[in-house]
Design an enzyme around this catalytic site. Structure first.
Site, PDB file in Angstrom:
ATOM      1  N   ARG A 134     -13.362  57.220   3.292  1.00 17.76           N
ATOM      2  CA  ARG A 134     -12.141  57.581   4.020  1.00 17.76           C
ATOM      3  C   ARG A 134     -10.906  57.032   3.307  1.00 17.76           C
ATOM      4  O   ARG A 134      -9.938  57.768   3.043  1.00 17.76           O
ATOM      5  CB  ARG A 134     -12.208  57.011   5.451  1.00 17.76           C
ATOM      6  CG  ARG A 134     -10.900  57.159   6.238  1.00 17.76           C
ATOM      7  CD  ARG A 134     -10.965  56.377   7.540  1.00 17.76           C
ATOM      8  NE  ARG A 134     -11.132  54.943   7.328  1.00 17.76           N
ATOM      9  CZ  ARG A 134     -10.116  54.098   7.140  1.00 17.76           C
ATOM     10  NH1 ARG A 134      -8.877  54.530   7.133  1.00 17.76           N
ATOM     11  NH2 ARG A 134     -10.352  52.808   6.957  1.00 17.76           N
ATOM     12  N   ARG A 135     -10.938  55.746   3.000  1.00 15.36           N
ATOM     13  CA  ARG A 135      -9.783  55.156   2.316  1.00 15.36           C
ATOM     14  C   ARG A 135      -9.582  55.780   0.942  1.00 15.36           C
ATOM     15  O   ARG A 135      -8.455  55.972   0.491  1.00 15.36           O
ATOM     16  CB  ARG A 135      -9.963  53.637   2.198  1.00 15.36           C
ATOM     17  CG  ARG A 135      -9.844  52.913   3.530  1.00 15.36           C
ATOM     18  CD  ARG A 135     -10.083  51.424   3.389  1.00 15.36           C
ATOM     19  NE  ARG A 135      -9.952  50.744   4.680  1.00 15.36           N
ATOM     20  CZ  ARG A 135     -10.728  49.745   5.091  1.00 15.36           C
ATOM     21  NH1 ARG A 135     -11.699  49.303   4.293  1.00 15.36           N
ATOM     22  NH2 ARG A 135     -10.539  49.190   6.263  1.00 15.36           N
ATOM     23  N   CYS A 245     -20.906  57.064   7.052  1.00 10.51           N
ATOM     24  CA  CYS A 245     -20.077  56.519   5.973  1.00 10.51           C
ATOM     25  C   CYS A 245     -20.144  57.395   4.724  1.00 10.51           C
ATOM     26  O   CYS A 245     -19.434  57.150   3.753  1.00 10.51           O
ATOM     27  CB  CYS A 245     -20.484  55.093   5.646  1.00 10.51           C
ATOM     28  SG  CYS A 245     -22.124  54.942   4.945  1.00 10.51           S
TER      29      CYS A 245
END
Length: 312
Positions: A134-135, A245
């Site tokens: 995500r980051r 994730c």
């Protein structure tokens, strides 16, 4: 199987042994002790703590941080498990429930660097550490020139790698830094419009066996309903997208009265598709309404080009 703690028997909290996890467990311990309970801690090392040379998305996901704790609950060696909610899989194993969500800390991501005050100050081609997909996609949307490098380990390990010069900057959850008294390491807290947080970021969740009605009742005074409803909507986005994730997905809710404003973003790791961002609002007073909002936002993501992962 005995489904209740004998009278006056201490409650046992299963926890990972990182400094942040211990802080979180001791925070819950103190809250329960203030209500008259006797509480002890059972420290455990999980596979997620042991495997540091590969990204979580390649070795089984964030569930690696909770499995051993769930085994301790199943075997009766512990009564409750305290988790960073963003590390909890969207689907719990049969026989387990999320009994309590506590009031949220700062949900934002933090820019941490010894030499640069903000992301904009980094030179072209600078190296930023994170193992969050995500980051990674959100950073690349803000600064396509940056080199995003893997960063694993507990919070102290990540800070040490930064200070050793392996990275120009790293991105961490602001909540963890603040909880450990390391808020001064935050050079800039990202606006959520720039770096949308992960579902559940900054919130603590408490897991128990589903048959432990006594514990569910004991934990009720620790619950923070606005946080619980907000993260339920966020987690519903991820669950509906098949999220884990291994998916670069963000979801974050903000309250305006009884209206929950839910934002979500999905990114393409290959960089071939533009970042997909959607948002929606709804009146939310129940978990069912929160989850319905999350599912609606997930549907809007897919309609806008985001790719879900089939549930298996």
């Amino acid at each position: 199987m005995n489904t209740a703690t004998p009278p006056n028997s201490p409650l046992v909290i299963a926890t990972r042994e990182s400094r942040l996890a211990i802080w979180q467990a001791e925070h819950v311990q103190a809250r329960l002790q203030s209500l008259g309970h006797t509480v002890t801690l059972l420290g455990m090392t999980t596979k997620g703590d042991q495997i540091l040379d590969r990204s979580l998305s390649k070795v089984g996901g964030k569930g690696l941080f909770v499995k051993e704790l769930e085994v301790a609950l199943e075997e009766g060696r512990a009564d409750i498990a305290v988790h960073s909610l963003k590390d909890v899989p969207m689907e719990l194993p049969e026989g387990f429930v999320l009994a309590c969500v506590m009031e949220r800390e700062d949900p934002r991501d933090a820019f941490v660097s010894p030499n640069y005050a903000s992301l904009d100050d980094l030179p072209l081609g600078a190296t930023v550490g994170t193992s969050s997909l995500r980051r990674q996609v959100l950073l690349q949307a803000l600064r396509p020139d940056l080199k995003i490098a893997p960063l694993r380990g507990n919070l102290d390990t990540r800070l040490r790698k930064l200070d050793d010069g392996q990275y120009d900057a790293i991105v961490l959850a602001a909540a963890g830094l603040k909880r450990l008294g390391l808020g001064e390491r935050i050079r800039t807290a990202f606006a959520t419009d720039d770096m949308l947080p992960a579902a559940g970021q900054g919130a603590l969740g408490i897991e128990v066996r589903a048959d432990r009605a006594d514990l569910i009742a004991a934990l009720a005074p620790l619950a923070h309903q606005p946080t619980w409803l907000g993260v339920a909507a966020e987690r519903a986005v991820s669950r509906s997208m098949g999220g884990s994730c291994s998916m670069p997905l963000a979801a974050h809710g903000v309250w305006h009265g009884d209206q929950l404003h839910l934002q979500a973003a999905w990114g393409d790791l290959d960089g071939q598709l533009a970042l997909v961002q959607v948002d929606d609002n709804a009146t939310v007073t129940t978990l069912a309404q929160a989850e319905a909002l999350g599912e609606s936002v997930a549907a809007q993501l897919r309609a806008s080009g985001a790719r879900s992962v089939p549930n298996t």
